[in-house]
Design an enzyme around this catalytic site. Structure first.
Site, PDB file in Angstrom:
ATOM      1  N   HIS A  25       0.856  -1.194   0.000  1.00 41.61           N
ATOM      2  CA  HIS A  25       0.000   0.000   0.000  1.00 41.61           C
ATOM      3  C   HIS A  25       0.890   1.241   0.000  1.00 41.61           C
ATOM      4  O   HIS A  25       1.972   1.260   0.598  1.00 41.61           O
ATOM      5  CB  HIS A  25      -0.925   0.004   1.220  1.00 41.61           C
ATOM      6  CG  HIS A  25      -1.908   1.130   1.176  1.00 41.61           C
ATOM      7  ND1 HIS A  25      -1.616   2.382   1.653  1.00 41.61           N
ATOM      8  CD2 HIS A  25      -3.150   1.200   0.657  1.00 41.61           C
ATOM      9  CE1 HIS A  25      -2.654   3.169   1.437  1.00 41.61           C
ATOM     10  NE2 HIS A  25      -3.602   2.486   0.831  1.00 41.61           N
TER      11      HIS A  25
ATOM     12  N   GLU B 132      -3.284   2.668  -7.284  1.00 39.99           N
ATOM     13  CA  GLU B 132      -3.587   3.776  -6.380  1.00 39.99           C
ATOM     14  C   GLU B 132      -2.503   4.840  -6.526  1.00 39.99           C
ATOM     15  O   GLU B 132      -1.457   4.765  -5.863  1.00 39.99           O
ATOM     16  CB  GLU B 132      -3.630   3.275  -4.928  1.00 39.99           C
ATOM     17  CG  GLU B 132      -4.673   2.205  -4.683  1.00 39.99           C
ATOM     18  CD  GLU B 132      -5.100   2.157  -3.218  1.00 39.99           C
ATOM     19  OE1 GLU B 132      -6.263   2.502  -2.945  1.00 39.99           O
ATOM     20  OE2 GLU B 132      -4.297   1.815  -2.366  1.00 39.99           O
TER      21      GLU B 132
END
Ligand code: 13P
Length: 263
Positions: free
Chosen positions: A95, A168
Site C-alpha cells: 500500500h 492507487e
C-alpha cells in the site's frame, strides 16, 4: 457473470468493535446483491478475527500487510501463519502508505508476495506513481517496475488465480489527495494490463485491476464506466457501511451494462 470488485481498507481507523459493526451492517445492506460482488474489507490486525467470526465467508476479510518470513526475530511484524489461523484470506502488499510513509521497497514487497504465494492467500498488490514521477512522465515506467519487481518469480498459476492489483496513484490517496481523472485512470489500467500480459500471457489481462484514491459518490460511476477498471478500492468514502452500500448500488448497474457491451 463477471463480479464487481469492491473493497475498503480501513487503515489505522476503527477499533475491533467498530470494525465488526461495520462488516455486519455492510453484509446486511448488500445481501441481495452479494452474488454479483467480490466484496472485501481490510481492517486492522486486531479486528481480523472478530470480523471473520462475525461474517464468516460472506465478506472476504484481509490484512493490511504481512511479514515475509513465517516466524523470526521481527518485533512488531505479523506472519502468514498468524493471519491464516485467524481466518484472513487476503493480504494487501505494498500500500502507498507502507511504501512512502514506512519506506518499504519493491524488493521487500516481492518477498512478501512470495510468502503470501506459499500460503493460501489472495494477494492484493498496490502500485502507483508519486506526483513527482507523474510530472517527469515516468508513471508507466514506475508501474512496470513495481509490477515486475513485486511479482518477480510469482508462478503464473498463482498469479492467474489469486492475484489482484490495485492502482492507487500516491497523489490521489487520502485527505490531501486529488482523485484521478477517469480517463487517466483507465489509461494506467490499460498499461497495467499490458504489463500483466507481458508477464503471464493473454490470460494476464484477466487479473483484476482495481482503482483506488479518493473514490467518492461523485466520481465512482465515472470511474467504473471506463474500460480496464475491474473494481474500486475505497478508503474514507467506504467507512460508513451506508455510504459504501450506496456507492456499490450506483456503480453496479453501470458495471453490468459495460460487462454486457464488452461481451
Ligand atoms: P481514500 O479513498 O481515503 O483516498 O483511500 C484510498 C486507499 O488508500 C485505499 O487503500
Amino acid at each position: 457473470m463477471k463480479k464487481l470488485y469492491v473493497g475498503t481498507n480501513t487503515k489505522m481507523y476503527k477499533t475491533p468493535s467498530a470494525a465488526v459493526e461495520h462488516v455486519l451492517k455492510l453484509r446486511e445492506l448488500t445481501r441481495d446483491i452479494a452474488q454479483q460482488l467480490e466484496l472485501f474489507v481490510i481492517p486492522s490486525y486486531t479486528s481480523i478475527a472478530p470480523c471473520v467470526q462475525a461474517v464468516g465467508e460472506d465478506i472476504l476479510i484481509g490484512a493490511q500487510n504481512m511479514g515475509w518470513e513465517d516466524e523470526g526475530q521481527y518485533t512488531g511484524e505479523i506472519s502468514a501463519p498468524m493471519l491464516e489461523e485467524v481466518g484472513a484470506r487476503l493480504v494487501m502488499i505494498g500500500h502507498s502508505e507502507r511504501r512512502h510513509v514506512l519506506h518499504e521497497t519493491d524488493e521487500e514487497e516481492q518477498k512478501k508476495i512470495a510468502c503470501a504465494a506459499r500460503h493460501d492467500f489472495k494477494i492484493l498488490l498496490c502500485v502507483g506513481e508519486t506526483a513527482q514521477q507523474k510530472s517527469y512522465e515516468i508513471s508507466r515506467e514506475t508501474l512496470a517496475q513495481q509490477l515486475k519487481i513485486g511479482l518477480h518469480g510469482l508462478d503464473a498459476e498463482i498469479a492467474l488465480h489469486r492475484l489482484w492489483i490495485a492502482y492507487e496513484p500516491v497523489w490521489a490517496i487520502g485527505v490531501n489527495g486529488v482523485p484521478a481523472d477517469e480517463h487517466y485512470a483507465s489509461e494506467m489500467h490499460r498499461h497495467i494490463k499490458a504489463v500483466l500480459e507481458e508477464l503471464y500471457g493473454d490470460q494476464g489481462r484477466e487479473i483484476p485491476v482495481l482503482y483506488g484514491g479518493s473514490v467518492n459518490n461523485e466520481n465512482a460511476v465515472k470511474l467504473i464506466a471506463q474500460p480496464y477498471i475491474d473494481g474500486l478500492f475505497i478508503g474514507r468514502s467506504a467507512w460508513s457501511a451506508e455510504n459504501f452500500n450506496q456507492i456499490i448500488r450506483e456503480i453496479l448497474p453501470v458495471f453490468r451494462s459495460r460487462d454486457l457491451a464488452e461481451k
